[in-house]
Design a protein around this motif. Structure first.
Motif: not given
Ligand code: FAD
Ligand code: AMP
Lengths: 262, 330
Positions: B10-15
């Protein structure tokens, strides 16, 4: 700054016709042109630029047969000070993991501030050697690096993420970085440079010189053993348009017309 | 029961998509081998992501720690080493992404777990764990076997598996594990994200793209293809080497480290079709490729193929299109 650059001598295959060899586990190498791995070309250039800016030495090192000398000579011509070739019949069949082990045993007693490798080798595309080597050496690492700066004994690097995004990291030295293409523009080698490089020595070392056992290298020391190579199945077979360039162009125009694109 | 680990990315709150692709494949292997499937999620304030993952995975191991806020392979390595040593999964699956490439090889070496990277297929075959991966820029597939071990690790190529929802709804259990990280990681620190420079041309909005690759040979040949693109009412896009050489700005790059495009027409000129490029354009409505190598991988992703020197095709094609347009307007 003392820099070690790991380079691999690889076949250029983008435009070549590849044939799987009789063992079914490799490709036929005869007729292929070998050169420095594309990513390592950028790594070497980056090392030479750092040396030019801060002083120090650049050592190019490879695990490969005598044929790899041409790649090492290229490195010397482009500004490397020393070249080391690790060669032994027992190294045959080494995967990226075993290769990292061989490199580690040769490098562990050398002085260095930075080690650079390519992000990946164009032939096996593993992207394994750099980080594993860093683990053996117990030094920090960053992969797919597109920019290196230095401040207070640390490196500030940009690593590439997906979709054009990058991240900036601060990494303590000594460290290992795997270099992504496009970080710089590799220089051309002058004839003078090549001539000079022909006179420089390439140091050759084998299994015994680096103190490794037979079972730690080659297939026995590897994670991965290839069982069989084959031509990839096609996902969607293109319909081939044939004829003279003029006929082909007409066919393309017809296709575009039928799709309402022109 | 044997357990399979999937590391959620995940990155910046997104899977990220790769997570669901890995989970699809992992579910298949878990069913076949009667193993349990566990998704490992590391981060800070990621409980919502854990809930989403629990719809795909019967078990989610959640480790929350401020030190895991941004991806840092050293922090990840410490936590995963702890979890893998404790739970001894038979297989750990990680994405072959910028994060996975930074993490997996070093983690595997530290744990002495055999690893195969960038796999397009993998699984247990009797006593053996085998993988399929590509070599030589996608011109050859290799079937390989990992050294026999109690635990294996793979990194998985993006889009190698199609993400699917479980056929039967899963209501997975979230198990929170206290973070084993005791001190700050100081040898490597995340500073910030760097966004790509704002682009002049948005290739993702174009209906027609003429994509050029290393086959274009020299910067001086670019005006010729630029004219063709104009005749077609489209814009120029390119493969990575063209950007690396500085011949076109980075906003024109198609692929995993560039843009994903879906034009009505993608005309690929002198592009070999490495998967990092293909992933960015394979969903275009119509793909026509010109390449002088009949074995170029691009042809297995194209609707129409032309095995020819692009310099012989481009001028004639441009003339014919211009003629046609002149006819129409007269
Ligand atoms: C982490 C990572 C991320 C990457 N991201 C991307 C990405 O986002 N986008 C991307 O494109 N690549 C990306 N790459 C690089 C990718 O792996 C390939 O190296 C690249 O796509 C190759 O570009 P190419 O096809 O232009 O060049 P090559 O592979 O060198 O192919 C050139 C082709 O041109 C043909 N050719 C040569 N002359 C002619 C002629 N006269 N007429 C017709 N055909 C000719 C040749 O037959 C050959 O097939 C990435 C790599 C890594 C490791
Ligand atoms: N035989 C080798 N000799 C020296 N360096 C190598 C060798 N193989 C790989 N490397 C280095 O490791 C990088 C990544 O290779 P790989 O892990 O095989 O994809 C390459 O770009 C090289 O810098």
């Amino acid at each position: 700054m003392d820099i070690i650059v790991c380079v691999k001598h690889v076949p250029e295959t983008a435009e070549a016709e590849l044939k799987i060899d009789a063992t079914g586990k490799g490709i036929e190498k005869s007729g292929l042109v070998f050169d420095i791995n594309e990513w390592d070309d950028y790594a070497l250039e980056e090392a030479v630029r750092i040396k030019e800016k801060f002083g120090g030495t650049v050592t190019a090192i490879t695990v490969g047969s005598e044929d790899s000398d041409s790649t090492l000579r290229k490195c010397l011509a482009r500004g490397a000070d020393k070249a080391i070739r690790l060669t032994d019949p027992k190294f045959a069949g080494s995967d990226a993991y075993a290769t990292a082990k061989i490199l580690y045993n040769a490098i562990k007693n050398m002085r260095f501030d930075i080690i650079l490798t390519g992000a990946q080798a164009g032939d096996d595309g593993s992207a394994v050697v750099g980080p594993v080597l860093a683990e053996f050496l117990k030094i920090p690492h960053a992969t797919m690096v597109k920019k290196i700066e230095f401040a207070d004994g640390k490196a500030i690097v940009n690593r590439e993420l997906e979709g054009g995004l990058e991240e900036r990291l601060e990494v303590k030295l000594p460290a290992l970085f795997t270099i992504q293409t496009g970080i710089n523009e590799p220089r051309y080698v002058s004839i003078m440079g090549i001539r000079k490089a022909m006179q420089k020595e390439i140091k050759v070392m084998g299994l015994a010189d680096i103190g490794l056992g037979e079972n730690e290298v080659g297939e026995a020391g590897s994670w991965l053993t290839i069982e069989r190579l084959y031509v990839p199945p096609v996902e969607k077979q293109a319909e081939f348009l044939t004829g003279s360039p003029d006929e082909i162009a007409s066919k393309i125009v017809e296709i575009l017309k039928s799709k309402g694109l022109i | 029961m044997a357990e399979i680990f999937v590391l959620a990315e995940h990155r910046q709150g997104q899977l990220r998509d790769i997570t669901f692709e890995m989970l699809t494949k992992a579910r298949e292997i878990a069913e076949k081998t009667n193993a349990g499937l566990t998704t490992v999620l590391l981060g800070k304030n990621v409980r919502e992501l854990a809930k989403t993952l629990a719809e795909y995975s019967p078990k989610v191991l959640l480790v929350e720690d401020g030190k895991l806020e941004n991806f840092n392979s050293e922090a990840y390595q410490k936590v995963l080493s702890h979890l893998i040593t404790q739970r001894k999964p038979v297989l750990t699956i990680i994405g072959h992404t910028s994060y996975g490439v930074e993490l997996a090889p070093r983690l595997a070496a530290a744990l002495n777990v055999p690893l195969a990277t960038d796999c397009i297929d993998f699984g247990f075959e009797g006593e053996a764990f085998t993988v399929t991966r590509q070599m030589y820029g996608g011109k050859v597939n290799a079937k390989a076997v990992l050294r026999k071990s109690e635990s294996y690790m793979v990194t998985v190529r993006q889009a190698a598996f199609q993400a699917q929802k479980p056929s039967v709804p899963i209501n997975g259990q979230i198990e929170e594990i206290p973070s084993p990280l005791t001190e700050e990681i100081t040898s490597k620190r995340f500073l910030e994200y760097v966004l790509p420079p704002p682009g002049g041309v948005d290739i993702t909005a174009a209906d027609v793209l003429v994509g050029i690759g290393r086959g274009i040979k020299d910067q001086s040949n670019i005006p010729m293809v630029e004219e063709l693109a104009k005749s077609l009412g489209g814009v120029l896009a390119c493969s990575r080497p063209i950007v690396d050489k500085g011949w076109l700005p980075s906003d024109r790059q198609v692929g995993t480290s560039g843009k994903t495009v879906k034009p009505k027409l993608y005309l690929a000129l002198g592009i070999s079709g490495a998967f990092q490029h293909v992933l960015g354009m394979k969903n275009s409505d119509l793909i026509i490729a010109v390449n002088k190598d009949p074995k170029a991988p691009i042809f297995s992703f194209s609707d129409y193929g032309v095995v020819e020197d692009l310099f012989k095709i481009v001028p004639v094609l441009k003339n014919k299109i211009n003629e046609l347009k002149a006819q129409k307007s007269s």
